[in-house]
Enzyme design. Structure first.
Site, PDB file in Angstrom:
ATOM      1  N   LYS A 207      10.061   7.852   4.714  1.00 36.91           N
ATOM      2  CA  LYS A 207       9.939   6.574   5.431  1.00 36.91           C
ATOM      3  C   LYS A 207      11.018   6.389   6.474  1.00 36.91           C
ATOM      4  O   LYS A 207      10.754   5.999   7.608  1.00 36.91           O
ATOM      5  CB  LYS A 207       9.962   5.424   4.423  1.00 36.91           C
TER       6      LYS A 207
ATOM      7  N   GLU B 149      15.578  -5.742   6.402  1.00 43.72           N
ATOM      8  CA  GLU B 149      14.612  -5.972   7.482  1.00 43.72           C
ATOM      9  C   GLU B 149      14.351  -7.468   7.605  1.00 43.72           C
ATOM     10  O   GLU B 149      14.509  -8.216   6.632  1.00 43.72           O
ATOM     11  CB  GLU B 149      13.274  -5.286   7.165  1.00 43.72           C
TER      12      GLU B 149
ATOM     13  N   HIS C  73       0.191  -3.589  -5.177  1.00 43.42           N
ATOM     14  CA  HIS C  73       0.295  -2.543  -4.156  1.00 43.42           C
ATOM     15  C   HIS C  73      -0.805  -1.490  -4.279  1.00 43.42           C
ATOM     16  O   HIS C  73      -0.661  -0.385  -3.787  1.00 43.42           O
ATOM     17  CB  HIS C  73       1.684  -1.890  -4.188  1.00 43.42           C
TER      18      HIS C  73
ATOM     19  N   ARG D  23      -2.971  12.136   5.513  1.00 39.19           N
ATOM     20  CA  ARG D  23      -4.129  12.613   4.726  1.00 39.19           C
ATOM     21  C   ARG D  23      -5.332  11.751   5.080  1.00 39.19           C
ATOM     22  O   ARG D  23      -5.192  10.735   5.772  1.00 39.19           O
ATOM     23  CB  ARG D  23      -3.834  12.461   3.231  1.00 39.19           C
TER      24      ARG D  23
HETATM   25  C1  MV4 Z   1       7.541  -5.824   3.936  1.00 37.21           C
HETATM   26  C2  MV4 Z   1       6.932  -7.085   3.733  1.00 37.21           C
HETATM   27  C3  MV4 Z   1       7.396  -8.156   4.480  1.00 37.21           C
HETATM   28  N1  MV4 Z   1       8.426  -7.986   5.349  1.00 37.21           N
HETATM   29  N2  MV4 Z   1       8.541  -5.683   4.814  1.00 37.21           N
HETATM   30  C4  MV4 Z   1       5.269  -3.542   0.389  1.00 37.21           C
HETATM   31  C5  MV4 Z   1       5.215  -2.078   0.088  1.00 37.21           C
HETATM   32  C6  MV4 Z   1       5.618  -1.386   1.304  1.00 37.21           C
HETATM   33  N3  MV4 Z   1       4.466  -0.728   1.875  1.00 37.21           N
HETATM   34  C7  MV4 Z   1       6.129  -2.406   2.258  1.00 37.21           C
HETATM   35  N4  MV4 Z   1       5.758  -3.686   1.702  1.00 37.21           N
HETATM   36  C8  MV4 Z   1       6.116  -4.819   2.353  1.00 37.21           C
HETATM   37  N5  MV4 Z   1       7.115  -4.729   3.248  1.00 37.21           N
HETATM   38  C9  MV4 Z   1       8.984  -6.765   5.499  1.00 37.21           C
HETATM   39  N6  MV4 Z   1      10.001  -6.619   6.378  1.00 37.21           N
HETATM   40  C10 MV4 Z   1       5.868  -7.183   2.802  1.00 37.21           C
HETATM   41  C11 MV4 Z   1       5.478  -6.059   2.112  1.00 37.21           C
HETATM   42  C12 MV4 Z   1       4.383  -6.190   1.143  1.00 37.21           C
HETATM   43  C13 MV4 Z   1       3.168  -5.505   1.348  1.00 37.21           C
HETATM   44  C14 MV4 Z   1       2.966  -4.690   2.457  1.00 37.21           C
HETATM   45  C15 MV4 Z   1       1.739  -4.048   2.602  1.00 37.21           C
HETATM   46  C16 MV4 Z   1       0.737  -4.198   1.648  1.00 37.21           C
HETATM   47  C17 MV4 Z   1       0.955  -4.984   0.557  1.00 37.21           C
HETATM   48  C18 MV4 Z   1       2.164  -5.659   0.378  1.00 37.21           C
HETATM   49  C19 MV4 Z   1       2.369  -6.462  -0.750  1.00 37.21           C
HETATM   50  C20 MV4 Z   1       3.561  -7.110  -0.905  1.00 37.21           C
HETATM   51  C21 MV4 Z   1       4.587  -6.974   0.038  1.00 37.21           C
END
Ligand code: MV4
Length: 504
Positions: free
Chosen positions: A116, A198, A233, A290
């Site tokens: 990442k 972030e 997730h 993928r």
């Molecule tokens: C975030 C966010 C809000 N703000 N970053 C969750 C797992 C990872 N893919 C990143 N995620 C998030 N990052 C910032 N700066 C909210 C999430 C998040 C989320 C992102 C995508 C799909 C589902 C999610 C569920 C909860 C939180």
């Protein structure tokens, strides 16, 4: 073009891939573990190699066994699908060493984009918008970063991922304590206490862009998929177009993904994930190197076959079309059908499928790995199928999905179909008003029914294992209605198991 291709996977995706290979006049060669001998992906293949016991670590995850199977069967190429080794650079490297073409991106791209932080750096350098952020190694660093980007902020463990090791901080007053807890949790969970910060994107949507690149630098996008309906997730429902994205922003997001892919010389299918904020701004999250579970909705709206394109690209062909040739029409929605029981907090429900009646008719596609009489094993991901619909508009697609869900019959095991039926009746979903927190926010109306208290989840898992493979009949509904006192509202499975163990 290849004459024989090894499908290094199982379940619905292996069946789906075999279909396209056959259409291309290519012999699909399957691999299977000993519990998958009678699986659908074996039945549809023209050759099969047994590669080991049920445990994935001794079968589907064994690079050497896959190489042996590919060479024994004379396969010129190997396709991984998703999950298992699909994003592990060791697989394309082994293919290279064995003179087998890997149908997917280069190992170097997997490496560049797999981490990442490396991906964020590369994308940022390529001008792809990433979430504003910075260091949070000390409280002073964290305060300085937060003062620059503004609250609320998100603390993230560098070694974390998939939502693990994230913590929302609303104000400076909470920052010191939050940082301490975030670091100690990261240390405990990942053995690495490095944390970064972030800007928190409030109520984000998860929107991703499908890209396709050939070996000659041509890269196109095939528009977006909204994957915000997730539980812990785990994506559950995906749709395209994203109901709140205007066409201009969708095109811009696509162009940004293409720019990012070109910056790292990406070829094959890939997906760029973004967070979409309520104000329409979007930020790069990560790249999936993928084919994704939810790829069919993109195929339905653009008339493409992404597996066919991946095979052609791997065989050294040029895309043969450019961005202007890709037109999308209508709306498509996917429901992931899992062998999980919503009434027990989505605990797995392995066992034998007795009756299976799959929806069909206008605009319905069901990519399934199941058949009546097949065994859903607890050794693998409980995904049974993906029910997809296409229609000219989103509202018509929703109506079509409701009709298709009502047609779906699976007996012998429990599935999450009742959850999907509730979701498609929910006014907020129907209005397209949802974000990544949707399921959690509406869990009472969506999940309804009994729930398993946290302390009973182990007990319940034991009950499934026991019951799924003995002819114990699920506890009668009476247990649900009859239970009173501390068991009131508990799933009958748990109350019956508690009774058996004399637990109150
Ligand atoms: C975030 C966010 C809000 N703000 N970053 C969750 C797992 C990872 N893919 C990143 N995620 C998030 N990052 C910032 N700066 C909210 C999430 C998040 C989320 C992102 C995508 C799909 C589902 C999610 C569920 C909860 C939180």
């Amino acid at each position: 073009m290849f004459k024989k291709v090894l499908i290094a996977n199982r379940g619905e995706i292996a069946v789906r891939i075999a279909r396209t290979l056959k259409e291309m006049g290519i012999v699909p060669v399957a691999v299977c573990s000993d519990v998958d001998r009678d699986a659908l992906h074996v039945r549809v293949a023209e050759e099969v190699h047994e590669i080991g016991p049920a445990a994935a670590a001794e079968s589907y995850l064994c690079v050497d066994k896959l190489m042996t199977a590919a060479k024994r069967s004379g396969c010129e190429a190997l396709i991984p699908g998703y999950g298992f080794l699909s994003e592990n650079p060791a697989l394309p490297e082994a293919c290279e060493q064995n003179g087998i073409v890997f149908i997917g991106p280069a190992a170097s791209a997997m490496r560049d984009l797999g981490s990442k932080t490396a991906a964020r750096e590369k994308m940022s350098a390529a001008g792809v918008p990433i979430v504003p952020g910075g260091p949070a190694d000390t409280v002073d660093d964290a305060k300085a970063t937060a003062a620059r980007i503004g609250y609320p902020v998100m603390l993230k463990a560098t070694a974390g991922g998939g939502g693990k090791g994230m913590r929302l901080v609303a104000s400076e007053a909470e920052l010191g304590g939050a940082l301490e807890r975030a670091k100690s949790e990261a240390k405990k969970a990942f053995g690495n206490d490095t944390v970064y910060m972030e800007k928190a994107i409030v109520r984000p949507r998860h929107v991703e862009i499908q890209v396709l690149g050939d070996r000659y630098g041509n890269v196109v996008h095939l528009f977006e998929r909204d994957c915000s309906v997730q539980r812990r997730h785990q994506k559950v429902v995906e749709e395209t177009p994203c109901p709140v994205l205007d066409d201009a922003t969708a095109r811009k997001m696509g162009e940004v993904a293409v720019k990012g892919a070109k910056a790292v010389g990406y070829h094959s299918a890939g997906t760029f994930e973004f967070l979409l904020a309520e104000d329409g701004s979007f930020y790069f999250l990560e790249v999936n190197t993928r084919l994704q579970v939810e790829h069919p909705i993109t195929e339905l709206c653009t008339g493409t076959d992404l597996v066919r394109e991946m095979v052609r690209i791997a065989a050294g062909e040029r895309l043969g079309f450019d961005q202007g040739d890709i037109v999308r029409r209508g709306a498509a929605i996917e429901c992931r059908v899992y062998a999980e029981d919503p009434s027990t907090g989505f605990m797995p429900s392995p066992g034998v499928i007795e009756e299976l009646r799959v929806p069909a008719g206008p605009g319905v596609r069901d990519d399934s790995g199941a058949f009546a009489g097949c065994t859903i094993s607890s050794s693998y991901d409980p995904l049974i199928s993906k029910l997809c619909v296409w229609a000219p508009t989103r509202q018509q697609a929703i109506s079509r999905m409701r009709r298709a869900l009502a047609e779906y019959v699976v007996t012998g095991i429990r599935t999450n179909l009742p959850f999907h039926e509730r979701l498609f009746e929910h006014p907020e979903f129907a209005a397209g008003r949802y974000d990544t927190g949707f399921i959690d926010r509406h869990k009472d109306s969506l999940l309804g029914g009994a729930r398993i208290p946290e302390e009973d989840r182990q007990l319940y898992a034991a009950a499934i294992a026991l019951t799924a493979f003995r002819d114990l009949k699920p506890p009668s509904a009476l247990a649900r209605d009859g239970a009173s006192g501390p068991d009131q509202g508990l799933s009958p499975w748990v109350s019956a198991q508690r009774a058996r163990l004399g637990r109150r």
